[in-house]
Design a protein around this motif. Structure first.
Motif, PDB file in Angstrom:
ATOM      1  N   GLN A 346       0.839  -1.209   0.000  1.00 40.70           N
ATOM      2  CA  GLN A 346       0.000   0.000   0.000  1.00 40.70           C
ATOM      3  C   GLN A 346       0.867   1.250   0.000  1.00 40.70           C
ATOM      4  N   GLU A 349       2.292   1.756  -3.457  1.00 45.52           N
ATOM      5  CA  GLU A 349       1.245   2.278  -4.344  1.00 45.52           C
ATOM      6  C   GLU A 349       0.986   3.756  -4.079  1.00 45.52           C
ATOM      7  N   LEU A 350       0.967   4.146  -2.808  1.00 50.13           N
ATOM      8  CA  LEU A 350       0.716   5.546  -2.468  1.00 50.13           C
ATOM      9  C   LEU A 350       1.850   6.444  -2.949  1.00 50.13           C
ATOM     10  N   ASN A 352       3.734   5.984  -5.560  1.00 50.73           N
ATOM     11  CA  ASN A 352       3.534   6.156  -7.006  1.00 50.73           C
ATOM     12  C   ASN A 352       2.386   7.117  -7.289  1.00 50.73           C
ATOM     13  N   SER A 353       1.308   6.995  -6.514  1.00 54.37           N
ATOM     14  CA  SER A 353       0.144   7.857  -6.724  1.00 54.37           C
ATOM     15  C   SER A 353       0.468   9.315  -6.415  1.00 54.37           C
ATOM     16  N   SER A 356       2.716  10.755  -9.308  1.00 56.59           N
ATOM     17  CA  SER A 356       1.936  11.065 -10.514  1.00 56.59           C
ATOM     18  C   SER A 356       0.944  12.186 -10.254  1.00 56.59           C
ATOM     19  N   GLY A 357       0.375  12.202  -9.043  1.00 52.95           N
ATOM     20  CA  GLY A 357      -0.558  13.280  -8.704  1.00 52.95           C
ATOM     21  C   GLY A 357       0.113  14.635  -8.693  1.00 52.95           C
ATOM     22  N   THR A 360       0.499  15.783 -12.268  1.00 52.86           N
ATOM     23  CA  THR A 360      -0.784  16.193 -12.842  1.00 52.86           C
ATOM     24  C   THR A 360      -1.193  17.576 -12.350  1.00 52.86           C
TER      25      THR A 360
END
Length: 439
Positions: A346, A349-350, A352-353, A356-357, A360
């Motif tokens: 988890q 994954e966070l 990476n998120s 990318s966030g 963006t």
């Protein structure tokens, strides 16, 4: 303040001063001046005291969802003394219906007290698990607070956009009304056709309808904003008159993206809690020691006289709880290890998120900055074109349709400018959220 002014004026009358008396005029001017200064001060204080940051603080204090998160943390803290405390001692009492005869007399009753002790370090490990999970709950509360601040900003800036659109639309109505007056005048003088007046009428009706719709749109936006602050839906919201969109340095706050994020911190704490849980499960599978004391009440023998006749019995005891059935302990250890792997994944994954966030949001901010610069230039050029067209229309009475078209183009750029400013601020608030800015 108005009452004070009136009282001061009546005092002047009591002193035989007329309204035309210089002293009376001085009192009136002075009172009016103080009234004006006080009013301006109160207005400026109200505007200053209700900034976006103030609204975010109000939301932090009043939002029930955030308060619920904090209560979860407080409840988790109460778990610590539940798991790192010794189990309750066991006390038993027995009465012999048929007394057991002994050499010194029959036993009448028996009292037993036993205290079990888990293996060394078990209680500490269980307490560490509860403490770390409670700290993870607190990090979740901090993330919920940051998220709430972002939600308040995301609800605030659409209100700013709406306020600007209403001002722009009202200005458009005023300009169109002046155009209608000019078109009417030129039609009466025979310098322009009646169709020019009709065109302005059509555009005026469109503009008035748009303004009415914008007025109606304010109610749900204000209700959504006040709901975050746990206030009455119709309570007034003070909105700034202008916003500044400044270009930020490259990689702004990127260094804090993975260092102070509460969600990452919560996952790190959960990983540590799972490690402590594995240790606790291993220790729970070890023997438990018990220490006890038995006390038997013995009656005296009446058929003979003996040394220690009727003396009560006191017997210390030691017991061992042997965990023979190992399945549940092995399952608890395996569960803890699997949860460590889950939290680690988890976290990955966070990370990476978040990365990318960030990209963006950064792109969105740069896009809005470029649009703002474009609209600023377009507004200048459009206004110059409009001035030239209007001058030509004033001279010849022709190309009125082009004047109206250019006016609507100007209106369009002004609205797009307000929208871009609001979107930039919302993106900036999102950047502050994912980088865990708390101020």
């Amino acid at each position: 303040m108005e009452n004070e002014i009136a009282i001061g004026y009546r005092k002047g009358e009591a002193g035989n001063s007329s309204p035309d008396d210089p002293k009376s005029k001085f009192y009136n001017l002075t009172s009016s001046f103080y009234l004006l200064i006080t009013t301006l001060f109160l207005l400026s204080f109200s505007s200053f005291g209700q900034s976006l940051g103030d609204y975010q603080r109000i939301a932090s204090e009043n939002n029930p969802g955030l308060q619920a998160k904090y209560k979860e943390f407080e409840a988790a803290m109460q778990k610590v003394p539940q798991v790192n405390t010794l189990p309750d001692p066991s006390f038993s009492f027995g009465y012999f219906i048929s007394p057991v005869e002994t050499r010194v007399g029959p036993q009448r009753a028996k009292f037993s007290l036993t205290q079990m002790f888990p293996w060394f370090g078990t209680l500490k490990a269980q307490g560490d698990v509860a403490t770390l999970m409670a700290e993870a709950k607190y990090q979740s509360f901090l993330d919920a607070q940051n998220q709430l601040h972002y939600q308040v900003a995301a609800a605030y800036y659409p209100l700013y956009e709406l306020k600007q659109w209403k001002k722009i639309e009202q200005k458009n109505i005023d300009i169109l009304q002046s155009y209608k007056t000019i078109a009417n005048s030129k039609f009466k003088s025979g310098a322009a056709p009646m169709v020019d007046v009709l065109r302005v009428d059509l555009m005026l009706k469109d503009a008035e309808t748009n303004l009415s719709i914008l007025d109606q749109k304010e109610k749900p936006l204000r209700a959504s904003f006040n709901q975050l602050l746990n206030r009455e839906e119709g309570e007034a919201v003070l909105i700034r008159d202008s916003l500044e969109a400044e270009a930020l340095a490259a990689n702004f706050r990127r260094d804090s993206l993975l260092t102070n994020n509460p969600v990452l911190n919560a996952l790190d704490l959960k990983i540590q809690a799972s490690e402590a849980s594995e240790l606790a499960a291993q220790k729970q599978g070890l023997p438990k020691l018990g220490v006890g004391l038995d006390y038997a009440v013995v009656a005296e023998r009446s058929d003979m006289s003996l040394a220690d006749n009727g003396k009560d019995i006191l017997m210390p005891m030691v017991s061992v709880n042997i965990p023979i059935f190992r399945g549940k302990y092995k399952a608890a250890v395996k569960e803890a290890r699997l949860m460590q792997e889950s939290y680690t994944l988890q976290r990955e994954e966070l990370v990476n998120s978040l990365s990318s966030g960030y990209e963006t949001v950064w792109f969105d901010m740069q896009q809005q900055l470029e649009l703002i610069e474009l609209y600023e230039n377009q507004l200048v050029t459009t206004q110059q074109s409009l001035n030239l067209l209007f001058s030509a229309y004033g001279n010849s009475g022709k190309e009125f349709e082009e004047v109206l078209r250019m006016q609507q183009q100007l209106l369009k750029y002004e609205k797009m400018m307000a929208t871009a400013e609001a979107k930039y601020q919302i993106a900036l608030a999102k950047l502050h959220y994912i980088t865990a800015k708390t101020e």
